[in-house]
Design a protein around this motif. Structure first.
Motif, PDB file in Angstrom:
ATOM      1  N   TYR A 270       0.835  -1.196   0.000  1.00 15.28           N
ATOM      2  CA  TYR A 270       0.000   0.000   0.000  1.00 15.28           C
ATOM      3  C   TYR A 270       0.872   1.249   0.000  1.00 15.28           C
ATOM      4  O   TYR A 270       1.935   1.278   0.644  1.00 15.28           O
ATOM      5  N   GLU A 271       0.413   2.261  -0.708  1.00 16.92           N
ATOM      6  CA  GLU A 271       0.986   3.583  -0.517  1.00 16.92           C
ATOM      7  C   GLU A 271       0.366   4.145   0.758  1.00 16.92           C
ATOM      8  O   GLU A 271      -0.841   3.999   0.996  1.00 16.92           O
ATOM      9  N   ALA A 272       1.185   4.779   1.583  1.00 19.37           N
ATOM     10  CA  ALA A 272       0.692   5.321   2.857  1.00 19.37           C
ATOM     11  C   ALA A 272       1.461   6.591   3.200  1.00 19.37           C
ATOM     12  O   ALA A 272       2.490   6.905   2.581  1.00 19.37           O
ATOM     13  N   VAL A 273       0.962   7.307   4.176  1.00 23.48           N
ATOM     14  CA  VAL A 273       1.635   8.484   4.703  1.00 23.48           C
ATOM     15  C   VAL A 273       1.992   8.206   6.157  1.00 23.48           C
ATOM     16  O   VAL A 273       1.141   7.765   6.940  1.00 23.48           O
ATOM     17  N   ASP A 274       3.257   8.449   6.495  1.00 28.27           N
ATOM     18  CA  ASP A 274       3.711   8.314   7.877  1.00 28.27           C
ATOM     19  C   ASP A 274       3.238   9.554   8.632  1.00 28.27           C
ATOM     20  O   ASP A 274       3.735  10.660   8.408  1.00 28.27           O
ATOM     21  N   ASP A 275       2.270   9.367   9.517  1.00 23.04           N
ATOM     22  CA  ASP A 275       1.703  10.513  10.249  1.00 23.04           C
ATOM     23  C   ASP A 275       2.717  11.164  11.191  1.00 23.04           C
ATOM     24  O   ASP A 275       2.534  12.318  11.587  1.00 23.04           O
ATOM     25  N   VAL A 276       3.778  10.442  11.547  1.00 25.98           N
ATOM     26  CA  VAL A 276       4.783  11.008  12.435  1.00 25.98           C
ATOM     27  C   VAL A 276       5.750  11.895  11.667  1.00 25.98           C
ATOM     28  O   VAL A 276       6.062  13.014  12.077  1.00 25.98           O
ATOM     29  N   ARG A 277       6.213  11.427  10.518  1.00 26.71           N
ATOM     30  CA  ARG A 277       7.227  12.160   9.758  1.00 26.71           C
ATOM     31  C   ARG A 277       6.632  12.914   8.572  1.00 26.71           C
ATOM     32  O   ARG A 277       7.323  13.690   7.923  1.00 26.71           O
ATOM     33  N   GLY A 278       5.388  12.637   8.234  1.00 23.88           N
ATOM     34  CA  GLY A 278       4.748  13.345   7.152  1.00 23.88           C
ATOM     35  C   GLY A 278       5.259  13.003   5.771  1.00 23.88           C
ATOM     36  O   GLY A 278       5.150  13.800   4.840  1.00 23.88           O
ATOM     37  N   GLN A 279       5.824  11.800   5.591  1.00 26.39           N
ATOM     38  CA  GLN A 279       6.351  11.412   4.290  1.00 26.39           C
ATOM     39  C   GLN A 279       5.594  10.220   3.725  1.00 26.39           C
ATOM     40  O   GLN A 279       5.023   9.404   4.467  1.00 26.39           O
ATOM     41  N   HIS A 280       5.583  10.123   2.395  1.00 26.30           N
ATOM     42  CA  HIS A 280       4.975   8.979   1.733  1.00 26.30           C
ATOM     43  C   HIS A 280       5.884   7.767   1.874  1.00 26.30           C
ATOM     44  O   HIS A 280       7.107   7.871   1.725  1.00 26.30           O
ATOM     45  N   VAL A 281       5.292   6.638   2.138  1.00 25.06           N
ATOM     46  CA  VAL A 281       6.019   5.381   2.274  1.00 25.06           C
ATOM     47  C   VAL A 281       5.215   4.283   1.590  1.00 25.06           C
ATOM     48  O   VAL A 281       4.062   4.481   1.200  1.00 25.06           O
ATOM     49  N   ALA A 282       5.823   3.141   1.455  1.00 23.59           N
ATOM     50  CA  ALA A 282       5.119   1.938   1.008  1.00 23.59           C
ATOM     51  C   ALA A 282       5.073   0.973   2.179  1.00 23.59           C
ATOM     52  O   ALA A 282       6.100   0.731   2.835  1.00 23.59           O
ATOM     53  N   VAL A 283       3.896   0.454   2.477  1.00 27.76           N
ATOM     54  CA  VAL A 283       3.732  -0.495   3.578  1.00 27.76           C
ATOM     55  C   VAL A 283       3.405  -1.866   2.987  1.00 27.76           C
ATOM     56  O   VAL A 283       2.437  -2.017   2.243  1.00 27.76           O
ATOM     57  N   LYS A 284       4.235  -2.823   3.312  1.00 25.81           N
ATOM     58  CA  LYS A 284       4.088  -4.186   2.803  1.00 25.81           C
ATOM     59  C   LYS A 284       3.566  -5.068   3.932  1.00 25.81           C
ATOM     60  O   LYS A 284       4.217  -5.200   4.977  1.00 25.81           O
ATOM     61  N   LEU A 285       2.400  -5.657   3.734  1.00 25.21           N
ATOM     62  CA  LEU A 285       1.743  -6.458   4.768  1.00 25.21           C
ATOM     63  C   LEU A 285       1.729  -7.940   4.386  1.00 25.21           C
ATOM     64  O   LEU A 285       1.295  -8.306   3.289  1.00 25.21           O
ATOM     65  N   LEU A 286       2.178  -8.763   5.298  1.00 26.21           N
ATOM     66  CA  LEU A 286       2.148 -10.208   5.084  1.00 26.21           C
ATOM     67  C   LEU A 286       0.707 -10.698   5.103  1.00 26.21           C
ATOM     68  O   LEU A 286      -0.080 -10.290   5.958  1.00 26.21           O
ATOM     69  N   HIS A 287       0.344 -11.564   4.149  1.00 24.74           N
ATOM     70  CA  HIS A 287      -1.000 -12.119   4.137  1.00 24.74           C
ATOM     71  C   HIS A 287      -1.288 -12.821   5.466  1.00 24.74           C
ATOM     72  O   HIS A 287      -0.500 -13.615   5.948  1.00 24.74           O
ATOM     73  N   ARG A 288      -2.450 -12.519   6.008  1.00 21.40           N
ATOM     74  CA  ARG A 288      -2.807 -13.051   7.318  1.00 21.40           C
ATOM     75  C   ARG A 288      -2.805 -14.578   7.350  1.00 21.40           C
ATOM     76  O   ARG A 288      -2.388 -15.200   8.336  1.00 21.40           O
ATOM     77  N   GLU A 289      -3.247 -15.198   6.254  1.00 18.71           N
ATOM     78  CA  GLU A 289      -3.324 -16.661   6.245  1.00 18.71           C
ATOM     79  C   GLU A 289      -1.943 -17.318   6.257  1.00 18.71           C
ATOM     80  O   GLU A 289      -1.816 -18.524   6.473  1.00 18.71           O
ATOM     81  N   LEU A 290      -0.891 -16.519   6.014  1.00 17.55           N
ATOM     82  CA  LEU A 290       0.464 -17.063   6.021  1.00 17.55           C
ATOM     83  C   LEU A 290       1.201 -16.783   7.331  1.00 17.55           C
ATOM     84  O   LEU A 290       2.351 -17.182   7.492  1.00 17.55           O
ATOM     85  N   SER A 291       0.539 -16.109   8.250  1.00 21.92           N
ATOM     86  CA  SER A 291       1.218 -15.664   9.470  1.00 21.92           C
ATOM     87  C   SER A 291       1.628 -16.808  10.391  1.00 21.92           C
ATOM     88  O   SER A 291       2.458 -16.616  11.278  1.00 21.92           O
ATOM     89  N   GLN A 292       1.051 -17.986  10.185  1.00 25.19           N
ATOM     90  CA  GLN A 292       1.430 -19.135  11.002  1.00 25.19           C
ATOM     91  C   GLN A 292       2.474 -20.012  10.321  1.00 25.19           C
ATOM     92  O   GLN A 292       2.923 -21.011  10.890  1.00 25.19           O
ATOM     93  N   ASN A 293       2.863 -19.640   9.095  1.00 25.15           N
ATOM     94  CA  ASN A 293       3.889 -20.388   8.374  1.00 25.15           C
ATOM     95  C   ASN A 293       5.259 -19.853   8.772  1.00 25.15           C
ATOM     96  O   ASN A 293       5.669 -18.770   8.365  1.00 25.15           O
ATOM     97  N   THR A 294       5.956 -20.604   9.602  1.00 24.29           N
ATOM     98  CA  THR A 294       7.209 -20.119  10.179  1.00 24.29           C
ATOM     99  C   THR A 294       8.223 -19.736   9.123  1.00 24.29           C
ATOM    100  O   THR A 294       8.886 -18.682   9.221  1.00 24.29           O
ATOM    101  N   GLU A 295       8.367 -20.558   8.086  1.00 22.97           N
ATOM    102  CA  GLU A 295       9.376 -20.281   7.068  1.00 22.97           C
ATOM    103  C   GLU A 295       9.050 -18.995   6.310  1.00 22.97           C
ATOM    104  O   GLU A 295       9.938 -18.164   6.047  1.00 22.97           O
ATOM    105  N   ILE A 296       7.786 -18.791   5.964  1.00 24.74           N
ATOM    106  CA  ILE A 296       7.405 -17.578   5.228  1.00 24.74           C
ATOM    107  C   ILE A 296       7.578 -16.342   6.112  1.00 24.74           C
ATOM    108  O   ILE A 296       8.050 -15.300   5.654  1.00 24.74           O
TER     109      ILE A 296
END
Length: 342
Positions: free
Chosen positions: A28-54
């Motif tokens: 996602y494109e996002a804005v850091d509310d603390v620093r006021g800069q545009h960033v990209a936020v990469k989120l791990l798929h929730r269904e993979l959160s229990q896969n230790t290797e991933i």
């Protein structure tokens, strides 16, 4: 579930828009509310959160990229976990990938292709100096942004498949292949956990081959046949597709793609030197090592406590992880073909 514009990730990163997703994460494109800069936020798929290797690979991506310190590597601001899931905060890049460019026009002019691969090798040299092997280089993981003179400035993405060769830390299960077969070296196809920087040199050679000829070395869609060809056959010389190609540049490509690792350039720095020499000999300016505007200094993103299990996400890249069963199938087919030839 796709996050809506305005949603706060970790109570700090305000979502602007969804950029894309892959097999493992969403970006996602996002804005850091603390620093006021545009960033990209990469989120791990929730269904993979229990896969230790991933999860380990996801964390490895942030760790590896943040250590390198090259402007040709995407800048990592930090990483953490929140109710939305595990996430990495990256510099926001406005542009497109080399894969996007090659879909629009191929082949590229040889000087443009060589200049881009010189930048790739500059970033790899820094990574390799720290013992980090990328293992999944391909056009889709090379992002192009405007450079100081208006030309493209290359950024390497996605160190999720990387290996720390000097730390004894390999996340690859024995017998598993990690990478994208079209760009994998023969030794990586045989065993992804026993590779060194020369496997990235091979991938750089394939990328240069494809960029200057408009063709991949082995135009095969079947993964098993492709693996067999990479391991057992030399690709057609690039001048097969581009008769006007300068013999010296062809020699650089063919050396980088040698099936024998000992016959390749032994380091990314060595290949970088050879390509720079070719550019200079032909009066082509070397690409800049830095962008006009210096990147912001990395910051550590505080980790919020997840409400339940560590979260989710996807990614703007596609990493092919072929399991042990697939590897055994490749081995069986290769053996059968060899027996048939004999």
């Amino acid at each position: 579930m796709e996050l809506e514009p305005g949603h706060l990730v970790a109570g700090r990163f305000r979502v602007v828009r969804f950029l894309g997703e892959g097999a493992v994460s969403a970006v996602y494109e996002a804005v850091d509310d603390v620093r006021g800069q545009h960033v990209a936020v990469k989120l791990l798929h929730r269904e993979l959160s229990q896969n230790t290797e991933i999860v380990q690979r996801f964390e490895r991506e942030a760790e590896a990229a943040s250590r390198i310190g090259s402007e040709h590597i995407v800048l990592v601001h930090g990483a953490g976990a929140s109710p939305e899931g595990r996430f990495i905060v990256l510099e926001y890049l406005d542009g497109g990938t080399l894969a996007d460019l090659l879909r629009k026009r191929r082949p590229l002019p040889v000087e443009e292709a060589a200049s881009l691969v010189v930048q790739l090798l500059a970033g790899l040299s820094k990574a390799h100096a720290l013992g980090i092997v990328h293992r999944d280089l391909k056009p889709a993981n090379l992002f192009l942004v405007p450079g100081p003179q208006g030309g493209p400035f290359l950024k390497i993405l996605d160190f999720g498949a990387s290996k720390l060769t000097n730390a004894g830390q390999a996340l690859t299960r024995t017998g598993a292949m990690v990478g994208t077969p079209m760009y994998m070296s023969p030794e990586q196809i045989r065993s992804s956990d026993k590779v060194d920087p020369r496997t990235d040199v091979y991938a750089a050679g394939v990328i240069l081959y494809e960029s200057v000829t408009g063709k991949v070395p082995f135009d095969v869609r079947n993964a098993v046949e492709l693996a067999f060809r990479v391991v057992s056959q030399d690709p057609p010389p690039p001048e097969t597709h581009l008769p006007s190609l300068d013999p010296e540049l062809s020699a650089v490509i063919r050396r980088a793609m040698s099936r024998d690792p000992d016959a390749r350039f032994q380091t990314a720095a060595e290949m970088h030197e050879a390509l720079c020499a070719w550019l200079q000999k032909h009066g082509i300016p070397l690409p800049p090592e830095t962008r006009a505007a210096p990147a912001a200094a990395p910051t550590v993103v505080p980790t919020a406590t997840p409400r339940a299990a560590p979260a989710a996400s996807r990614s703007v890249r596609l990493v092919v992880v072929i399991g042990l069963g697939a590897l055994l199938l490749v081995a069986a087919v290769v053996l059968a073909l060899y027996v048939g030839v004999g």
